[in-house]
Design a protein around this motif. Structure first.
Motif, PDB file in Angstrom:
ATOM      1  N   ALA A 163       0.824  -1.201   0.000  1.00  0.00           N
ATOM      2  CA  ALA A 163       0.000   0.000   0.000  1.00  0.00           C
ATOM      3  C   ALA A 163       0.860   1.253   0.000  1.00  0.00           C
ATOM      4  CB  ALA A 163      -0.923   0.000   1.220  1.00  0.00           C
ATOM      5  N   SER A 164       1.957   1.231   0.727  1.00  0.00           N
ATOM      6  CA  SER A 164       2.843   2.401   0.754  1.00  0.00           C
ATOM      7  C   SER A 164       3.517   2.610  -0.593  1.00  0.00           C
ATOM      8  CB  SER A 164       3.895   2.236   1.862  1.00  0.00           C
ATOM      9  OG  SER A 164       4.786   1.170   1.570  1.00  0.00           O
ATOM     10  N   ALA A 165       3.861   1.509  -1.286  1.00  0.00           N
ATOM     11  CA  ALA A 165       4.463   1.620  -2.623  1.00  0.00           C
ATOM     12  C   ALA A 165       3.458   2.172  -3.620  1.00  0.00           C
ATOM     13  CB  ALA A 165       4.985   0.255  -3.071  1.00  0.00           C
ATOM     14  N   VAL A 166       2.205   1.721  -3.541  1.00  0.00           N
ATOM     15  CA  VAL A 166       1.145   2.244  -4.412  1.00  0.00           C
ATOM     16  C   VAL A 166       0.905   3.717  -4.118  1.00  0.00           C
ATOM     17  CG1 VAL A 166      -1.313   2.114  -4.967  1.00  0.00           C
ATOM     18  CG2 VAL A 166       0.017   0.011  -4.708  1.00  0.00           C
ATOM     19  N   GLY A 167       0.861   4.053  -2.829  1.00  0.00           N
ATOM     20  CA  GLY A 167       0.634   5.445  -2.442  1.00  0.00           C
ATOM     21  C   GLY A 167       1.730   6.370  -2.920  1.00  0.00           C
ATOM     22  N   LEU A 168       2.982   5.933  -2.798  1.00  0.00           N
ATOM     23  CA  LEU A 168       4.093   6.770  -3.252  1.00  0.00           C
ATOM     24  C   LEU A 168       4.044   6.963  -4.762  1.00  0.00           C
ATOM     25  CD1 LEU A 168       6.645   8.339  -2.692  1.00  0.00           C
ATOM     26  CD2 LEU A 168       7.935   6.187  -2.726  1.00  0.00           C
ATOM     27  N   LEU A 169       3.703   5.918  -5.493  1.00  0.00           N
ATOM     28  CA  LEU A 169       3.565   6.031  -6.950  1.00  0.00           C
ATOM     29  C   LEU A 169       2.481   7.049  -7.303  1.00  0.00           C
ATOM     30  CD1 LEU A 169       4.160   5.099  -9.846  1.00  0.00           C
ATOM     31  CD2 LEU A 169       2.533   3.223  -9.489  1.00  0.00           C
ATOM     32  N   ALA A 170       1.354   6.994  -6.606  1.00  0.00           N
ATOM     33  CA  ALA A 170       0.262   7.938  -6.868  1.00  0.00           C
ATOM     34  C   ALA A 170       0.682   9.366  -6.555  1.00  0.00           C
ATOM     35  CB  ALA A 170      -0.966   7.550  -6.040  1.00  0.00           C
ATOM     36  N   VAL A 171       1.406   9.549  -5.469  1.00  0.00           N
ATOM     37  CA  VAL A 171       1.858  10.893  -5.091  1.00  0.00           C
ATOM     38  C   VAL A 171       2.791  11.464  -6.156  1.00  0.00           C
ATOM     39  CG1 VAL A 171       3.319  12.161  -3.460  1.00  0.00           C
ATOM     40  CG2 VAL A 171       1.552  10.613  -2.607  1.00  0.00           C
ATOM     41  N   LEU A 172       3.728  10.641  -6.637  1.00  0.00           N
ATOM     42  CA  LEU A 172       4.685  11.111  -7.636  1.00  0.00           C
ATOM     43  C   LEU A 172       4.011  11.445  -8.962  1.00  0.00           C
ATOM     44  CD1 LEU A 172       7.707   8.717  -6.965  1.00  0.00           C
ATOM     45  CD2 LEU A 172       7.468  11.106  -6.296  1.00  0.00           C
ATOM     46  N   TRP A 173       2.901  10.770  -9.278  1.00  0.00           N
ATOM     47  CA  TRP A 173       2.213  11.018 -10.535  1.00  0.00           C
ATOM     48  C   TRP A 173       1.241  12.195 -10.463  1.00  0.00           C
ATOM     49  CZ3 TRP A 173       2.681   9.447 -15.489  1.00  0.00           C
ATOM     50  CH2 TRP A 173       3.533   8.378 -15.736  1.00  0.00           C
ATOM     51  N   PHE A 174       0.601  12.386  -9.315  1.00  0.00           N
ATOM     52  CA  PHE A 174      -0.505  13.333  -9.251  1.00  0.00           C
ATOM     53  C   PHE A 174      -0.276  14.534  -8.327  1.00  0.00           C
ATOM     54  CE2 PHE A 174      -2.481   9.142 -10.193  1.00  0.00           C
ATOM     55  CZ  PHE A 174      -2.930   9.430 -11.467  1.00  0.00           C
ATOM     56  N   PHE A 175       0.783  14.529  -7.542  1.00  0.00           N
ATOM     57  CA  PHE A 175       1.039  15.643  -6.637  1.00  0.00           C
ATOM     58  C   PHE A 175       2.224  16.463  -7.127  1.00  0.00           C
ATOM     59  CE2 PHE A 175      -1.780  13.171  -4.280  1.00  0.00           C
ATOM     60  CZ  PHE A 175      -2.112  13.751  -3.058  1.00  0.00           C
ATOM     61  N   LYS A 176       2.214  17.743  -6.792  1.00  0.00           N
ATOM     62  CA  LYS A 176       3.330  18.617  -7.140  1.00  0.00           C
ATOM     63  C   LYS A 176       4.391  18.667  -6.052  1.00  0.00           C
ATOM     64  CE  LYS A 176       0.655  21.658 -10.186  1.00  0.00           C
ATOM     65  NZ  LYS A 176       0.230  23.066 -10.457  1.00  0.00           N
TER      66      LYS A 176
END
Length: 328
Positions: A272-285
């Motif tokens: 879950a943390s790996a998925v979350g980090l991937l999402a943050v890098l793609w969608f957050f500034k």
């Protein structure tokens, strides 16, 4: 108790100094080699700061305690993503401009691979060799495709004057980081023993967190100096190295199945943390202070669960002593 406190304080000071020197040297190496600071964080710093995990896991495997080795790998990756990024973001928000997206995909992929190995209960030397081959392929791929991150974002006043000076700073910083991390872990284990904290908790938390302290110091130093690529690259690179390099070495030395205990909550949280980090890098500034606090809360909650959940397999005194000796 006084000796334990002094060791802990000395370790913290060593981590602060070593982290700063490691970042300075890494930036200098990146500039002289003409590669991005993201690549430097992923390959050079990520590899270097993963050495405490390597020492601990290999020593545990040689001592006949692969459970400690794999527990250290999983625990260290959780600490990297939740604790280290959380603290770094609280110290200084981390700007994200297309940073590390492809590497986050790789990190998620190898995490799923680790979970599959734990679930299938496969253990063989050929698996270890395959993991080791995987890290070689990754390094070559990242060197040939360094990505968009550029060394132009760095302040030239921070750079050493030559490759020799940069390499010296890097090596000295790494040495201080490892020594500081070992001192802090030794002091923490002594304090935990004095205050009668269960040995299970020492093995599952202090050992794993302790071997991640170099990454913590390096990432905080990078965040303070505005080196976002180095901070993110360090975490992603270390996570990938822990599974492919350290996991490969562990499986090659001790070709046993991963502990069944990893199939449950800890691997689920790691994925879950790996998925979350991937999402943050793609969608957050950026990774701001609010998100950093959320990461820290998640880490603290998991640690509290570990404190409250007895684990007879991890409480074996011999395994804990082997893990402690590998750090000392």
């Amino acid at each position: 108790m006084t000796e334990a406190i002094l060791l802990s304080v000395a370790g913290l000071v060593g981590l602060a100094i070593g982290g700063e020197l490691l970042v300075r040297g890494s930036v200098g190496i990146a500039e002289k080699l003409g590669v991005s600071t993201l690549f430097t964080g992923l390959v050079i710093v990520g590899f270097a700061t993963s050495m405490p995990e390597m020492v601990a896991s290999v020593q545990a495997s040689l001592a006949g305690s692969p459970e400690i080795a794999w527990g250290n790998i999983v625990g260290s990756n959780l600490a990297n993503t939740l604790l280290i990024l959380g603290v770094s973001a609280l110290v200084m928000p981390i700007a994200l401009i297309g940073t590390g997206r492809r590497d986050a995909v790789v990190a998620l992929g190898v995490t799923l691979l680790l979970w599959a190995l734990a679930w299938s209960q496969l253990g063989a030397r050929w698996i270890g060799f395959a993991l080791l081959a995987g890290i070689l392929v990754y390094i070559v791929w990242r060197y040939r495709h360094p990505g968009a991150a550029s060394i132009e974002e760095e302040d030239s006043s921070d750079k050493p004057t030559g490759i020799v000076v940069a390499s010296a700073l890097f090596l000295v910083g790494l040495g201080i980081l490892v020594a500081g991390g070992n001192a802090l872990v030794t002091g923490a284990i002594s304090l935990a023993t004095i205050f009668k904290v269960p040995e299970t908790v020492i093995g599952l938390t202090v050992v794993a967190i302790g071997t991640s302290l170099p990454e913590l110091a390096a990432s905080i130093a990078a965040a303070l100096r505005g080196k976002s690529g180095l901070a993110i690259g360090n975490v992603l690179g270390s996570n990938i190295y822990n599974i492919l390099l350290i996991g490969g070495a562990t499986m090659s030395i001790a070709p046993f199945a991963l502990p069944q205990e990893l199939v449950g909550l800890q691997m689920a949280l790691l994925t879950a943390s790996a998925v979350g980090l991937l999402a943050v890098l793609w969608f957050f500034k950026s990774i701001g202070r609010v998100l950093g606090a959320v990461l820290l809360i998640a880490f603290a909650a998991n640690t509290a669960l570990l404190f409250g959940a007895p684990d007879s397999a991890a409480s074996d005194e011999i395994e804990i002593e082997a893990a402690a000796e590998s750090l000392g």
